[in-house]
Design an enzyme around this catalytic site. Structure first.
Site, short mmCIF file in Angstrom:
data_model
loop_
_atom_site.label_atom_id
_atom_site.label_comp_id
_atom_site.label_asym_id
_atom_site.label_seq_id
_atom_site.Cartn_x
_atom_site.Cartn_y
_atom_site.Cartn_z
N HIS A 134 46.84 33.03 24.10
CA HIS A 134 46.40 32.10 25.21
C HIS A 134 46.35 32.82 26.42
O HIS A 134 45.95 31.96 27.60
CB HIS A 134 47.44 30.92 24.99
CG HIS A 134 46.57 29.57 25.62
ND1 HIS A 134 47.02 28.92 26.74
CD2 HIS A 134 45.48 28.97 25.57
CE1 HIS A 134 46.49 27.94 27.10
NE2 HIS A 134 45.28 27.72 26.25
N LYS B 280 45.22 34.75 29.93
CA LYS B 280 43.78 34.90 30.57
C LYS B 280 44.06 35.88 31.51
O LYS B 280 43.90 35.35 32.73
CB LYS B 280 43.24 33.62 30.99
CG LYS B 280 43.23 32.37 30.08
CD LYS B 280 44.28 31.32 30.39
CE LYS B 280 44.44 30.00 29.42
NZ LYS B 280 43.84 30.20 28.25
N ASP C 119 42.55 49.38 36.41
CA ASP C 119 43.14 50.57 36.83
C ASP C 119 44.69 50.58 36.97
O ASP C 119 45.21 51.22 37.82
CB ASP C 119 42.31 51.09 38.25
CG ASP C 119 40.80 51.58 38.21
OD1 ASP C 119 40.63 51.83 37.08
OD2 ASP C 119 40.38 51.53 39.12
#
Lengths: 230, 230
Positions: free
Chosen positions: B166, B168, B173
């Protein structure tokens, strides 16, 4: 006599030069010293502030659900308790929420985790001003704690939209922000891969407080039109 | 004669004392000066670093979807373009992602926003090492961009669980973290109430990089058992 007359001012001049030089060095040393002390005093609270604002991350899932007795009563009397007595991500999150002394603003898509809901109710009963914003469709889902909040007298508002009020953040005393992917559900605690970031960064706390206030006013039931659209 | 003999050592002693005192002050002054210069040199990059780490917040929904031509080609030739040419939360997010020069690690529950997927593919084509982690059930949902990523040769891994992957978040870099409630979907861009926090806080970037690496190894297809459980 002529020689003596010449030598006296030369001696005086050399003495004045030497004294001025020494006084100059003394003044400069004192200035540099005072400046460095002042700077170190200035830096000390800044360092302390930086330490306070260092963000903390909690990752889920927890291996076990935190023991409610252990969390809220400080100890567990059960012989073979199946819940976690050691620190878990959930217990850490609850402890952060329970630090609230004045206000707790909760803006979470879905809430069905009883442990988190109990912490919110406890704060409300202790006199902390609690406000809850949530999603209209999720309010009626199985195990939702929103009805309990309302029974306890906690102010709750929700959107009226086919889209999601999908935020998952809380603001503690307008000083700490809790935010991430984590909905306040049991599945999120012991099943899903989730994260929560806890920060006291002033810019972030202000931005999320403003967002909360904006939505709080937008979802004011008094501002609803007849069609229910906000 | 005796008086002269006594006066010489007294004069010498006083002279040595004065010289030692002056030398002492000189050494101390030099020490304090060098120390303060060194500290100010040390503080300068620290201040710069603090300025770099100031986090940024994007709130959704956007009023309009960002114009793809405007975003990726620097201008739009359509006369009556219905998409946004001014900056939106989505366009800002895409610009942050496009700053990647070496690596982009994406760990997102569901991805069906073509604009975000195009940015990821562009980075991959420009030689940036892109890795994508996602949820197994969401991969097959309508509009998912995961198949496109695989066709383009981007490395994708996913969980095999009834629970949700779940998260996000994305790491650019290994220096910038993008995290929040925001799934990479069109509904999240123009419909839902969502947030994205962009930060270069070293502690947070490291914690999320470690989490990504842990899950990347955990979801390695070579490590799957016959039952498919990881």
């Amino acid at each position: 006599m002529a020689a003596r007359c010449l030598s006296v001012p030369s001696f005086e001049f050399s003495r004045i030069l030497r004294i001025s030089w020494i006084v100059g060095i003394l003044v400069h040393t004192t200035y540099v010293f005072i400046k460095s002390v002042k700077e170190s005093v200035k830096r000390a609270p800044q360092k302390e502030q930086n330490e306070q604002t260092a963000p903390q991350v909690l990752f889920f899932p927890d291996k076990l659900l935190a023991c409610r007795q252990f969390l809220f009563e400080g100890g567990c009397s059960r012989r073979h308790c199946q819940f976690a007595h050691e620190e878990t991500s959930l217990s850490k999150l609850i402890r952060v929420l329970l630090e609230a002394k004045q206000s707790l603003d909760v803006c979470v898509f879905t809430i069905n985790c009883r442990e988190l809901a109990d912490a919110v109710v406890q704060l409300h009963n202790d006199g902390v001003v609690v406000r809850v914003l949530t999603d209209d469709e999720q309010m009626g889902s199985t195990g939702s704690q929103i009805e309990k909040f309302r029974r306890e007298g906690i102010q709750v508002r929700h959107d009226l939209s086919s889209f999601f009020m999908h935020h998952k953040f809380a603001i503690i005393d307008r000083k700490q922000l809790v935010n991430g992917s984590f909905n306040w559900t049991r599945q999120a605690v012991t099943g899903n891969r989730e994260n929560v970031v806890i920060t006291s960064d002033e810019g972030l706390v202000k931005a999320f407080s403003d967002e909360f206030q904006k939505l709080w006013e937008k979802y004011d039931p008094c501002r609803r039109t007849q069609s229910g659209v906000l």
